[in-house]
Design a protein around this motif. Sequence first.
Motif, PDB file in Angstrom:
ATOM      1  N   ALA A 136     -29.531   3.607 -55.103  1.00 55.31           N
ATOM      2  CA  ALA A 136     -30.691   2.615 -54.602  1.00 55.31           C
ATOM      3  C   ALA A 136     -30.714   2.737 -52.936  1.00 55.31           C
ATOM      4  O   ALA A 136     -32.038   2.596 -52.384  1.00 55.31           O
ATOM      5  CB  ALA A 136     -30.385   1.158 -55.014  1.00 55.31           C
ATOM      6  N   ALA A 137     -29.788   3.058 -52.208  1.00 56.87           N
ATOM      7  CA  ALA A 137     -29.922   2.916 -50.538  1.00 56.87           C
ATOM      8  C   ALA A 137     -30.388   4.182 -50.401  1.00 56.87           C
ATOM      9  O   ALA A 137     -31.282   4.313 -49.052  1.00 56.87           O
ATOM     10  CB  ALA A 137     -28.376   3.017 -50.102  1.00 56.87           C
ATOM     11  N   MET A 138     -30.726   5.279 -51.131  1.00 60.27           N
ATOM     12  CA  MET A 138     -31.391   6.430 -50.861  1.00 60.27           C
ATOM     13  C   MET A 138     -32.707   6.585 -50.933  1.00 60.27           C
ATOM     14  O   MET A 138     -33.485   7.192 -50.764  1.00 60.27           O
ATOM     15  CB  MET A 138     -30.688   7.812 -51.542  1.00 60.27           C
ATOM     16  N   LYS A 154     -26.073  -2.580 -45.478  1.00 53.90           N
ATOM     17  CA  LYS A 154     -26.559  -2.383 -44.266  1.00 53.90           C
ATOM     18  C   LYS A 154     -26.244  -0.855 -43.853  1.00 53.90           C
ATOM     19  O   LYS A 154     -26.704   0.200 -43.687  1.00 53.90           O
ATOM     20  CB  LYS A 154     -26.478  -3.184 -43.151  1.00 53.90           C
ATOM     21  N   GLU A 155     -24.800  -0.856 -44.161  1.00 49.71           N
ATOM     22  CA  GLU A 155     -23.960   0.512 -43.771  1.00 49.71           C
ATOM     23  C   GLU A 155     -24.549   1.747 -44.821  1.00 49.71           C
ATOM     24  O   GLU A 155     -24.523   2.860 -44.253  1.00 49.71           O
ATOM     25  CB  GLU A 155     -22.622   0.204 -43.932  1.00 49.71           C
ATOM     26  N   LEU A 156     -24.651   1.246 -46.088  1.00 44.55           N
ATOM     27  CA  LEU A 156     -25.257   2.240 -46.953  1.00 44.55           C
ATOM     28  C   LEU A 156     -26.802   2.777 -46.686  1.00 44.55           C
ATOM     29  O   LEU A 156     -26.855   3.974 -46.541  1.00 44.55           O
ATOM     30  CB  LEU A 156     -25.143   1.783 -48.318  1.00 44.55           C
ATOM     31  N   SER A 173     -30.177   6.856 -44.216  1.00 39.94           N
ATOM     32  CA  SER A 173     -31.146   7.341 -43.253  1.00 39.94           C
ATOM     33  C   SER A 173     -30.519   8.253 -42.460  1.00 39.94           C
ATOM     34  O   SER A 173     -31.392   9.197 -42.150  1.00 39.94           O
ATOM     35  CB  SER A 173     -31.623   5.900 -42.313  1.00 39.94           C
ATOM     36  N   SER A 174     -29.375   8.290 -42.167  1.00 45.17           N
ATOM     37  CA  SER A 174     -28.858   9.464 -41.453  1.00 45.17           C
ATOM     38  C   SER A 174     -28.735  10.710 -42.218  1.00 45.17           C
ATOM     39  O   SER A 174     -29.017  11.730 -41.662  1.00 45.17           O
ATOM     40  CB  SER A 174     -27.299   9.056 -40.992  1.00 45.17           C
ATOM     41  N   ASP A 208     -21.138 -11.964 -47.069  1.00 47.74           N
ATOM     42  CA  ASP A 208     -21.188 -11.471 -45.788  1.00 47.74           C
ATOM     43  C   ASP A 208     -20.755  -9.862 -45.774  1.00 47.74           C
ATOM     44  O   ASP A 208     -21.285  -8.977 -45.067  1.00 47.74           O
ATOM     45  CB  ASP A 208     -20.370 -12.121 -44.436  1.00 47.74           C
ATOM     46  N   THR A 209     -19.610  -9.669 -46.400  1.00 45.80           N
ATOM     47  CA  THR A 209     -19.314  -8.459 -46.361  1.00 45.80           C
ATOM     48  C   THR A 209     -20.003  -7.589 -47.321  1.00 45.80           C
ATOM     49  O   THR A 209     -20.242  -6.313 -46.784  1.00 45.80           O
ATOM     50  CB  THR A 209     -17.714  -8.243 -47.210  1.00 45.80           C
ATOM     51  N   ALA A 210     -20.655  -7.894 -48.157  1.00 44.01           N
ATOM     52  CA  ALA A 210     -21.608  -7.441 -49.088  1.00 44.01           C
ATOM     53  C   ALA A 210     -22.796  -6.723 -48.251  1.00 44.01           C
ATOM     54  O   ALA A 210     -23.321  -5.663 -48.445  1.00 44.01           O
ATOM     55  CB  ALA A 210     -21.860  -7.973 -50.429  1.00 44.01           C
TER      56      ALA A 210
END
Length: 569
Positions: free
Chosen positions: A503-505, A555-557, A562-563, A548-550
């Motif tokens: 999903a992040a992609m 955000k990290e995903l 994006s990278s 908050d961890t999730a």
Amino acid sequence: MLTELSIRDFAIINELAITFNDGLTVLTGETGAGKSIIIDAIQLLAGGRGSKEFVRHGTKKSEIEGLFTIDSHNHTIYKVAKQFGVDIQDGQVVLERTITSSGKSICRVNSKLVTLAILREFGKTLIDIHSQHETQVLMNPENHLEFLDMYEPHKLVKAKEEYTYLYERLTTLKKRYKQLNENEQEMAHRLDLLEFQKNEIEQANLSPAEDELLEEERKSLANYERIYTSLTDAYNALYGENKGLEWLNKAMLSMEENTEVDSFLEKKSEELANHYYSLEDLTYNIRNQVESLQYNPERLNEIEDRLNEINRLKKKYGPTVNDILEYAAKVEEEIEEITNKDTHLTSLVEQIEEIEKDALLEAQQLHDIRKNSAEKLTKAVISEFKDLYLEKANFSISFELENNDNHEPKLHKNGFDHVQFLISTNPGEPLKVLHKVASGGELSRVMLVLKKIFAKHQGVTSVIFDEVDTGVSGRVAQAIAEKIHQISHNSQVLCITHLPQVAAMADTHKFIQKEQREDRTESKVKELTIDEQIEELSRMITGSKLTDTAIEHAKELLDMASSFKMHVS
């Protein structure tokens, strides 16, 4: 690509219009929200099997419409459209499918009514749907030859056409040989039947197109009074004192008297004279036709009797007299074949041997092309394996032959090749048939590799993945996400997923949810903003409760995705 999708009264969808973009579109939502229903709708547009069960309860029909935009003028869709007489304007193709509550299916392409089979021909050039079911298809070795032929289909076209023609002819000849070579008693019964049919048709003494001529004559006799009245009224209106021809004659003479003083009169006088003489000829023809008319009730009875006899024969031998006569000619040929069976059997054997030799040559050509393609496909698959953490796996394509009684390769509709995909997932282990070695997660990755490779070769505008990532997690899930995005570089990709990595992609993230309205359940689609996407990814990571961890992990995903996109673009 699929630009717009409109769904009405389909399953739990009341009315839904979705706009799709290029690249990777991800569909997420709770189980049962309607994600797979949207894919089902697209599958029906591609010619999938319909059912009245798809029609929303309480409505008369389901309607699905999809707009596809085609960028390339060389796309296969143009060839398909030309074959079936469908016009494509401005590179747009609209597929429509209606399913009624009685189960009837109505299909259209660019507003033209087509059969389901024709819709399927359009669909397979535009849409490629990959589901868990298709992974099961990959497990069946009988389908591996079809997968191989999808790799470089353009190289096989001519050889396949020539082989198919020979194979079909060979099959027909072998069938005829078997029929002629049946036991004597059956052949004697067949000959008796043919002789009876031949005699019955001959005794009728039919003439070509006799039924059409008799129908016309019957029509005239049955309507004698109306025809006679029409002709006599027309004749009386034209011929006689103060009738049409007389007034036309006066007009013609009036203009002829002064042609020398005016060019218009000269020109139009000649035109009027031509019309007068033509109408005069027509009047005489009408008179002659009236004089030739005769009402003959006995002839009408004769025609009815003859047509009854012809209609009796039509029920047995063909819809027209010409078809009956053609059938009679075929009967005579078969009688001659049976009567001179031995001669024809010898001739058939010679033809079969000759065509079989030609078919074997064409099958060998198919084999050589496939061998070359198999080498390329094997290298491509092994190369792609490394990106999906199957770097220690080995892949190969085996070719096997089945010989006939003459110790020659046994032919089938696709040549003589029997192909199997072999895989070894652990070093030192021998290559084995795919379904005997690979786990569910490995099969998904193999299928994904094949999809990525075939997407470049097939030219399909939209590739759809329906929960192909089931059973994987961790770094494999991330690798699958990256591979799916790579496929979107060559084709639009729509993907239903439960994996946050996939999903992040997404280039576009759409969220599917159920709503209760007036005691009915409806599916709704919403395109997520970046903040909403972070929230949805967090939910996918932890379940319903956000932490908050999730959120940080989500955000990290997105940053990783994006990278990756920047790196591979």
